[in-house]
Write an enzyme that holds these catalytic residues in place. Structure first.
Site, PDB file in Angstrom:
ATOM      1  N   PRO A  11       1.047  -4.954 110.425  1.00  0.00           N
ATOM      2  CA  PRO A  11       0.378  -6.031 109.361  1.00  0.00           C
ATOM      3  C   PRO A  11       0.463  -5.693 107.912  1.00  0.00           C
ATOM      4  O   PRO A  11      -0.035  -4.348 107.721  1.00  0.00           O
ATOM      5  CB  PRO A  11      -0.954  -7.082 109.921  1.00  0.00           C
ATOM      6  CG  PRO A  11      -1.663  -6.424 110.717  1.00  0.00           C
ATOM      7  CD  PRO A  11      -0.271  -5.062 111.906  1.00  0.00           C
ATOM      8  N   ASN A  12       0.998  -6.934 106.764  1.00  0.00           N
ATOM      9  CA  ASN A  12       0.022  -6.261 105.806  1.00  0.00           C
ATOM     10  C   ASN A  12       1.356  -4.763 105.051  1.00  0.00           C
ATOM     11  O   ASN A  12       1.833  -4.726 103.722  1.00  0.00           O
ATOM     12  CB  ASN A  12      -1.372  -6.174 105.023  1.00  0.00           C
ATOM     13  CG  ASN A  12      -1.971  -7.065 105.435  1.00  0.00           C
ATOM     14  OD1 ASN A  12      -1.341  -8.032 105.478  1.00  0.00           O
ATOM     15  ND2 ASN A  12      -3.262  -7.163 106.248  1.00  0.00           N
ATOM     16  N   ARG A  19       0.009  -4.161  97.513  1.00  0.00           N
ATOM     17  CA  ARG A  19      -1.567  -3.327  98.135  1.00  0.00           C
ATOM     18  C   ARG A  19      -1.587  -1.987  97.843  1.00  0.00           C
ATOM     19  O   ARG A  19      -0.866  -0.725  98.559  1.00  0.00           O
ATOM     20  CB  ARG A  19      -1.029  -3.685  99.786  1.00  0.00           C
ATOM     21  CG  ARG A  19      -2.067  -3.610 100.410  1.00  0.00           C
ATOM     22  CD  ARG A  19      -2.092  -4.190 101.784  1.00  0.00           C
ATOM     23  NE  ARG A  19      -3.175  -3.898 102.440  1.00  0.00           N
ATOM     24  CZ  ARG A  19      -2.614  -3.109 103.901  1.00  0.00           C
ATOM     25  NH1 ARG A  19      -1.882  -2.292 104.035  1.00  0.00           N
ATOM     26  NH2 ARG A  19      -4.450  -2.368 104.275  1.00  0.00           N
ATOM     27  N   TYR A  24      -1.670   4.132  99.380  1.00  0.00           N
ATOM     28  CA  TYR A  24      -0.368   3.551 100.107  1.00  0.00           C
ATOM     29  C   TYR A  24       0.521   3.804  98.726  1.00  0.00           C
ATOM     30  O   TYR A  24       2.059   3.648  99.214  1.00  0.00           O
ATOM     31  CB  TYR A  24      -0.134   2.329 100.142  1.00  0.00           C
ATOM     32  CG  TYR A  24      -0.958   1.931 101.397  1.00  0.00           C
ATOM     33  CD1 TYR A  24      -1.037   2.751 102.614  1.00  0.00           C
ATOM     34  CD2 TYR A  24      -2.449   0.655 100.903  1.00  0.00           C
ATOM     35  CE1 TYR A  24      -2.083   2.115 104.081  1.00  0.00           C
ATOM     36  CE2 TYR A  24      -3.036   0.670 102.074  1.00  0.00           C
ATOM     37  CZ  TYR A  24      -3.185   0.944 103.568  1.00  0.00           C
ATOM     38  OH  TYR A  24      -4.197   0.597 104.244  1.00  0.00           O
ATOM     39  N   ASN A  75       3.749   1.982 112.794  1.00  0.00           N
ATOM     40  CA  ASN A  75       2.941   1.918 112.476  1.00  0.00           C
ATOM     41  C   ASN A  75       2.226   0.876 112.382  1.00  0.00           C
ATOM     42  O   ASN A  75       2.512  -0.721 111.813  1.00  0.00           O
ATOM     43  CB  ASN A  75       3.485   2.208 110.024  1.00  0.00           C
ATOM     44  CG  ASN A  75       1.913   1.968 109.701  1.00  0.00           C
ATOM     45  OD1 ASN A  75       1.372   2.064 110.364  1.00  0.00           O
ATOM     46  ND2 ASN A  75       2.551   2.591 108.685  1.00  0.00           N
ATOM     47  N   ALA A  78      -2.951  -2.232 110.579  1.00  0.00           N
ATOM     48  CA  ALA A  78      -4.270  -2.775 110.552  1.00  0.00           C
ATOM     49  C   ALA A  78      -4.901  -2.676 112.782  1.00  0.00           C
ATOM     50  O   ALA A  78      -6.335  -2.467 113.278  1.00  0.00           O
ATOM     51  CB  ALA A  78      -5.658  -3.853 110.434  1.00  0.00           C
ATOM     52  N   ASP A  88      -1.745  -1.331 125.943  1.00  0.00           N
ATOM     53  CA  ASP A  88      -1.109  -1.762 127.028  1.00  0.00           C
ATOM     54  C   ASP A  88       0.638  -1.487 127.406  1.00  0.00           C
ATOM     55  O   ASP A  88       1.637  -1.110 127.696  1.00  0.00           O
ATOM     56  CB  ASP A  88      -1.184  -3.248 127.515  1.00  0.00           C
ATOM     57  CG  ASP A  88      -2.831  -2.837 127.918  1.00  0.00           C
ATOM     58  OD1 ASP A  88      -3.426  -1.669 128.000  1.00  0.00           O
ATOM     59  OD2 ASP A  88      -3.675  -4.220 128.196  1.00  0.00           O
ATOM     60  N   GLU A  99       3.459   7.463 115.963  1.00  0.00           N
ATOM     61  CA  GLU A  99       2.531   6.810 115.223  1.00  0.00           C
ATOM     62  C   GLU A  99       2.488   7.546 114.186  1.00  0.00           C
ATOM     63  O   GLU A  99       2.342   8.067 113.604  1.00  0.00           O
ATOM     64  CB  GLU A  99       1.227   6.268 115.860  1.00  0.00           C
ATOM     65  CG  GLU A  99       0.303   5.675 115.576  1.00  0.00           C
ATOM     66  CD  GLU A  99      -1.038   5.533 116.058  1.00  0.00           C
ATOM     67  OE1 GLU A  99      -2.211   5.101 115.156  1.00  0.00           O
ATOM     68  OE2 GLU A  99      -0.608   4.889 117.214  1.00  0.00           O
ATOM     69  N   HIS A 101       1.101   7.141 110.460  1.00  0.00           N
ATOM     70  CA  HIS A 101       0.255   5.603 109.121  1.00  0.00           C
ATOM     71  C   HIS A 101       0.996   6.807 107.707  1.00  0.00           C
ATOM     72  O   HIS A 101       0.224   8.250 107.597  1.00  0.00           O
ATOM     73  CB  HIS A 101      -1.003   5.974 109.486  1.00  0.00           C
ATOM     74  CG  HIS A 101      -1.505   5.595 110.543  1.00  0.00           C
ATOM     75  ND1 HIS A 101      -2.082   4.291 110.828  1.00  0.00           N
ATOM     76  CD2 HIS A 101      -1.611   6.164 111.980  1.00  0.00           C
ATOM     77  CE1 HIS A 101      -2.343   4.318 112.016  1.00  0.00           C
ATOM     78  NE2 HIS A 101      -1.793   5.822 112.310  1.00  0.00           N
ATOM     79  N   ILE A 102       0.473   6.023 106.340  1.00  0.00           N
ATOM     80  CA  ILE A 102       1.037   6.463 105.213  1.00  0.00           C
ATOM     81  C   ILE A 102      -0.227   7.275 104.461  1.00  0.00           C
ATOM     82  O   ILE A 102       0.119   8.261 104.018  1.00  0.00           O
ATOM     83  CB  ILE A 102       1.362   4.878 104.270  1.00  0.00           C
ATOM     84  CG1 ILE A 102       2.947   4.980 105.190  1.00  0.00           C
ATOM     85  CG2 ILE A 102       1.671   5.790 103.089  1.00  0.00           C
ATOM     86  CD1 ILE A 102       3.185   2.877 104.360  1.00  0.00           C
ATOM     87  N   SER A 103      -1.117   7.041 104.692  1.00  0.00           N
ATOM     88  CA  SER A 103      -2.877   7.744 104.673  1.00  0.00           C
ATOM     89  C   SER A 103      -2.886   8.177 105.202  1.00  0.00           C
ATOM     90  O   SER A 103      -2.628   7.884 106.644  1.00  0.00           O
ATOM     91  CB  SER A 103      -3.582   6.056 104.635  1.00  0.00           C
ATOM     92  OG  SER A 103      -4.042   5.528 105.209  1.00  0.00           O
ATOM     93  N   ARG A 108      -9.773   8.359 105.494  1.00  0.00           N
ATOM     94  CA  ARG A 108     -10.674   7.049 104.993  1.00  0.00           C
ATOM     95  C   ARG A 108     -11.280   6.408 105.568  1.00  0.00           C
ATOM     96  O   ARG A 108     -12.784   7.618 105.816  1.00  0.00           O
ATOM     97  CB  ARG A 108      -8.820   5.930 105.447  1.00  0.00           C
ATOM     98  CG  ARG A 108      -7.964   5.965 104.834  1.00  0.00           C
ATOM     99  CD  ARG A 108      -7.213   5.720 103.997  1.00  0.00           C
ATOM    100  NE  ARG A 108      -7.741   4.006 103.510  1.00  0.00           N
ATOM    101  CZ  ARG A 108      -7.271   3.363 104.202  1.00  0.00           C
ATOM    102  NH1 ARG A 108      -5.881   3.148 104.768  1.00  0.00           N
ATOM    103  NH2 ARG A 108      -7.559   1.942 104.008  1.00  0.00           N
TER     104      ARG A 108
END
Length: 160
Positions: A11-12, A19, A24, A75, A78, A88, A99, A101-103, A108
């Site tokens: 999401p997002n 954003r 990001y 990614n 959230a 699952d 996995e 993550h950009i940040s 954080r």
């Protein structure tokens, strides 16, 4: 047989570039997709690139990867911090699962520090910005035996 990697975005992420650019950056998701496609072409692999704001749709894509993809790069955004459903689904998939993550989620705020979906991942890449996707692609290709574990001896003496 061509290596196939499914790249999923939560999401997002469709608002990357707009954003919270201080977290990001200014690169859009489309620009990340174009970079991934270019690297895929160079590596001689196939990718499918998806984004959804809906948890169930991400679960459906993960399930569809069973038997059709060699690896998943995801990614979860959230959903990293909330989704038992993604965990699952990822556990069903037997290939490498990276996995991204950009940040750097570990630097954080408290809400964004602990990814529960990491428990179902082969590896986690965070804090490299958009390059994290490319690093994940290279890691997947290496995990699938198409790149060596170390730099070949013939390259040890090379200078930049």
């Amino acid at each position: 047989m061509t290596t196939k990697i499914m790249i999923l975005n939560g999401p997002n992420l469709n608002f990357l570039g707009i954003r919270e650019p201080h977290i990001y950056g200014s690169t859009t998701l489309k620009e990340i997709e174009v970079s991934c496609e270019a690297l895929a072409k160079y590596l001689g692999i196939e990718i499918s690139f998806h984004q959804s704001n809906l948890e169930g749709e991400l679960v459906n894509w993960i399930q569809s990867a069973h038997g059709t993809a060699d690896a998943i790069i995801m990614n979860p955004a959230a959903y990293s911090f909330t989704s038992i459903a993604l965990i699952d689904a990822l556990k069903i998939f037997e290939g490498p699962k990276i996995e991204v993550h950009i940040s750097n989620i570990h630097a954080r705020d408290e809400l964004h520090r602990h990814s529960i979906t990491s428990s179902a991942s082969t590896a986690v890449i965070c804090g490299l910005g958009p390059y994290g996707y490319l690093a994940a692609m290279l890691a997947v290709v290496q995990r699938l035996g198409k790149l060596p574990d170390t730099v070949p001896a013939s390259l040890h003496g090379l200078k930049a």
